[in-house]
Design an enzyme around this catalytic site. Sequence first.
Site, PDB file in Angstrom:
ATOM      1  N   CYS A 129       0.865  -1.175   0.000  1.00 24.73           N
ATOM      2  CA  CYS A 129       0.000   0.000   0.000  1.00 24.73           C
ATOM      3  C   CYS A 129       0.902   1.225   0.000  1.00 24.73           C
ATOM      4  O   CYS A 129       2.085   1.132   0.330  1.00 24.73           O
ATOM      5  CB  CYS A 129      -0.913   0.016   1.226  1.00 24.73           C
ATOM      6  SG  CYS A 129      -2.249   1.230   1.091  1.00 24.73           S
ATOM      7  N   CYS A 131      -0.064   4.248   1.621  1.00 19.36           N
ATOM      8  CA  CYS A 131      -0.438   5.269   2.620  1.00 19.36           C
ATOM      9  C   CYS A 131       0.664   5.567   3.632  1.00 19.36           C
ATOM     10  O   CYS A 131       0.755   6.681   4.133  1.00 19.36           O
ATOM     11  CB  CYS A 131      -1.738   4.899   3.321  1.00 19.36           C
ATOM     12  SG  CYS A 131      -1.662   3.387   4.286  1.00 19.36           S
ATOM     13  N   CYS A 139      -3.879   6.122  -0.026  1.00 20.16           N
ATOM     14  CA  CYS A 139      -3.348   4.816  -0.434  1.00 20.16           C
ATOM     15  C   CYS A 139      -2.940   4.769  -1.904  1.00 20.16           C
ATOM     16  O   CYS A 139      -2.490   3.729  -2.389  1.00 20.16           O
ATOM     17  CB  CYS A 139      -4.371   3.729  -0.125  1.00 20.16           C
ATOM     18  SG  CYS A 139      -4.797   3.656   1.637  1.00 20.16           S
ATOM     19  N   LYS A 204     -12.376  -4.734   2.143  1.00 18.93           N
ATOM     20  CA  LYS A 204     -11.801  -3.872   3.174  1.00 18.93           C
ATOM     21  C   LYS A 204     -12.705  -2.657   3.339  1.00 18.93           C
ATOM     22  O   LYS A 204     -12.919  -1.904   2.392  1.00 18.93           O
ATOM     23  CB  LYS A 204     -10.386  -3.443   2.786  1.00 18.93           C
ATOM     24  CG  LYS A 204      -9.763  -2.503   3.804  1.00 18.93           C
ATOM     25  CD  LYS A 204      -8.310  -2.214   3.487  1.00 18.93           C
ATOM     26  CE  LYS A 204      -7.745  -1.219   4.484  1.00 18.93           C
ATOM     27  NZ  LYS A 204      -6.328  -0.948   4.242  1.00 18.93           N
ATOM     28  N   ARG A 214      -3.339   3.784  12.374  1.00 16.81           N
ATOM     29  CA  ARG A 214      -2.898   4.986  11.654  1.00 16.81           C
ATOM     30  C   ARG A 214      -1.946   5.800  12.498  1.00 16.81           C
ATOM     31  O   ARG A 214      -1.041   6.451  11.972  1.00 16.81           O
ATOM     32  CB  ARG A 214      -4.104   5.795  11.198  1.00 16.81           C
ATOM     33  CG  ARG A 214      -4.801   5.045  10.067  1.00 16.81           C
ATOM     34  CD  ARG A 214      -5.957   5.815   9.499  1.00 16.81           C
ATOM     35  NE  ARG A 214      -6.707   4.943   8.596  1.00 16.81           N
ATOM     36  CZ  ARG A 214      -7.915   5.207   8.132  1.00 16.81           C
ATOM     37  NH1 ARG A 214      -8.513   6.339   8.488  1.00 16.81           N
ATOM     38  NH2 ARG A 214      -8.515   4.361   7.321  1.00 16.81           N
ATOM     39  N   ARG A 226     -10.925   7.827   3.518  1.00 17.01           N
ATOM     40  CA  ARG A 226     -10.679   6.762   2.546  1.00 17.01           C
ATOM     41  C   ARG A 226     -11.962   6.213   1.921  1.00 17.01           C
ATOM     42  O   ARG A 226     -11.960   5.146   1.326  1.00 17.01           O
ATOM     43  CB  ARG A 226      -9.921   5.612   3.211  1.00 17.01           C
ATOM     44  CG  ARG A 226      -8.583   5.998   3.837  1.00 17.01           C
ATOM     45  CD  ARG A 226      -7.632   4.815   3.844  1.00 17.01           C
ATOM     46  NE  ARG A 226      -6.543   4.921   4.793  1.00 17.01           N
ATOM     47  CZ  ARG A 226      -5.531   5.779   4.706  1.00 17.01           C
ATOM     48  NH1 ARG A 226      -5.480   6.651   3.713  1.00 17.01           N
ATOM     49  NH2 ARG A 226      -4.576   5.768   5.620  1.00 17.01           N
ATOM     50  N   GLU A 242     -16.534  -7.585  -4.521  1.00 14.60           N
ATOM     51  CA  GLU A 242     -15.102  -7.288  -4.366  1.00 14.60           C
ATOM     52  C   GLU A 242     -14.289  -8.584  -4.328  1.00 14.60           C
ATOM     53  O   GLU A 242     -13.225  -8.685  -4.938  1.00 14.60           O
ATOM     54  CB  GLU A 242     -14.847  -6.487  -3.080  1.00 14.60           C
ATOM     55  CG  GLU A 242     -15.179  -5.010  -3.157  1.00 14.60           C
ATOM     56  CD  GLU A 242     -14.132  -4.220  -3.948  1.00 14.60           C
ATOM     57  OE1 GLU A 242     -13.163  -4.812  -4.461  1.00 14.60           O
ATOM     58  OE2 GLU A 242     -14.305  -2.993  -4.046  1.00 14.60           O
ATOM     59  N   LYS A 257     -11.933  -7.420   6.230  1.00 12.35           N
ATOM     60  CA  LYS A 257     -11.300  -6.539   7.215  1.00 12.35           C
ATOM     61  C   LYS A 257     -12.159  -5.316   7.452  1.00 12.35           C
ATOM     62  O   LYS A 257     -12.587  -4.713   6.466  1.00 12.35           O
ATOM     63  CB  LYS A 257      -9.930  -6.117   6.675  1.00 12.35           C
ATOM     64  CG  LYS A 257      -9.199  -5.148   7.559  1.00 12.35           C
ATOM     65  CD  LYS A 257      -7.970  -4.640   6.867  1.00 12.35           C
ATOM     66  CE  LYS A 257      -7.327  -3.596   7.766  1.00 12.35           C
ATOM     67  NZ  LYS A 257      -6.255  -2.900   7.122  1.00 12.35           N
ATOM     68  N   SER A 283      -6.417  -3.153  14.498  1.00 11.43           N
ATOM     69  CA  SER A 283      -5.838  -2.436  15.643  1.00 11.43           C
ATOM     70  C   SER A 283      -6.872  -1.989  16.667  1.00 11.43           C
ATOM     71  O   SER A 283      -6.668  -2.164  17.871  1.00 11.43           O
ATOM     72  CB  SER A 283      -5.035  -1.234  15.136  1.00 11.43           C
ATOM     73  OG  SER A 283      -5.848  -0.362  14.368  1.00 11.43           O
ATOM     74  N   TYR A 322      -2.852  -8.936  16.207  1.00 17.94           N
ATOM     75  CA  TYR A 322      -1.774  -8.444  17.072  1.00 17.94           C
ATOM     76  C   TYR A 322      -1.656  -9.309  18.328  1.00 17.94           C
ATOM     77  O   TYR A 322      -0.676  -9.223  19.046  1.00 17.94           O
ATOM     78  CB  TYR A 322      -2.037  -6.977  17.431  1.00 17.94           C
ATOM     79  CG  TYR A 322      -2.138  -6.104  16.188  1.00 17.94           C
ATOM     80  CD1 TYR A 322      -0.997  -5.674  15.525  1.00 17.94           C
ATOM     81  CD2 TYR A 322      -3.380  -5.772  15.645  1.00 17.94           C
ATOM     82  CE1 TYR A 322      -1.084  -4.922  14.362  1.00 17.94           C
ATOM     83  CE2 TYR A 322      -3.478  -5.014  14.486  1.00 17.94           C
ATOM     84  CZ  TYR A 322      -2.331  -4.595  13.849  1.00 17.94           C
ATOM     85  OH  TYR A 322      -2.418  -3.867  12.699  1.00 17.94           O
TER      86      TYR A 322
END
Length: 332
Positions: A129, A131, A139, A204, A214, A226, A242, A257, A283, A322
């Site tokens: 990406c 970004c 992006c 996404k 971010r 976005r 998609e 996501k 996140s 994570y």
Amino acid sequence: MSTLQPFPGAIFPQLRLRRMRRSAELRSMIRETRLDPTSFIYPLFAVEGEGIRQEIPAMPGQFHLSVDELVQEAASAFAEGVPAVLLFGIPATKDARGTSAADPEGPVLRAVRELKRALPRLVVVTDVCLCEYTDHGHCGLLDGQQVDNDATLPVLAETALAHARAGADMVAPSDMMDGRVQAIRARLDQEGFEQIPILAYAAKFASAFYGPFREAAQSAPQFGDRRSYQMDPANRREALREVQADLQEGADLVMVKPALAFLDVLREVRDEVTCPLAAYNVSGEYSMVKAAARMGWIDERAVTMEILTGIKRAGADLILTYHAREAARWLS
Ligand code: PBG
């Protein structure tokens, strides 16, 4: 009425679902969904420098890692059973075209080379990406205030190619430009990387759950948002389109996501396609658990296992999380 039931059409008191919940052993025997660290992919943030292991304030327990420290972290995770990492980079310089995304001396490409040297069996996935690398934080490339889809494709393709050349085992485009899977597949094949799979961030959504990321990746858009490229969280059928589009363009694996507010989408995709399916436990989902646990309001371990099990039960084969390292430890 089915004759396969012990008591055809049984209801209470013949039917007692609690019979099989009476002991840990019985419960384990009929458990339908099992968590296993082989389905985890552990995201890591690579930065410039050496000896750097700096905690990300909005993501307790996650760190900005210089390449040497990142290799250590990945080695520990791999030893604990996590087979794969996903790399993000925080570059030294940013410009309008995101040039540093393909810089062979940038943190991600150095990390890929060092990881493959130190841990040849670790599966190294790279996020593709722009970004993190553009000064405007979008992006893709800009045309005025708009993100220019078609002009972005070759830049993404070159970035993915740079990752493959450095030794990445898999590339994961997260930009949401139309046609990027096709562009990346074509460029990789042209250069002899036809064996490198593409994990497409297919569905996404434009999500507020990316907030802590971010901050971590210093990739917040400098103007606007976005929503002209990431999906409207309200759309389920569009998510299927998609996914179909990315598969037709050559994606090997697809992703939904974020995960938690989109478990219905995950299930729907699972029922529609046969390819491997990933979910990104993002996140914000991670940081909410950490924050509530720090307040003493929830049991982090139990909540995390419930979340990961839920994502798996909804249909994910792979979970980007994570919590990968901690969960792997808890499962051992
Ligand atoms: C890059 C990218 C983002 C995430 C993964 N890749 C941020 C975004 O789209 O703004 C989010 C990951 C997370 O929140 O954990 N486009």
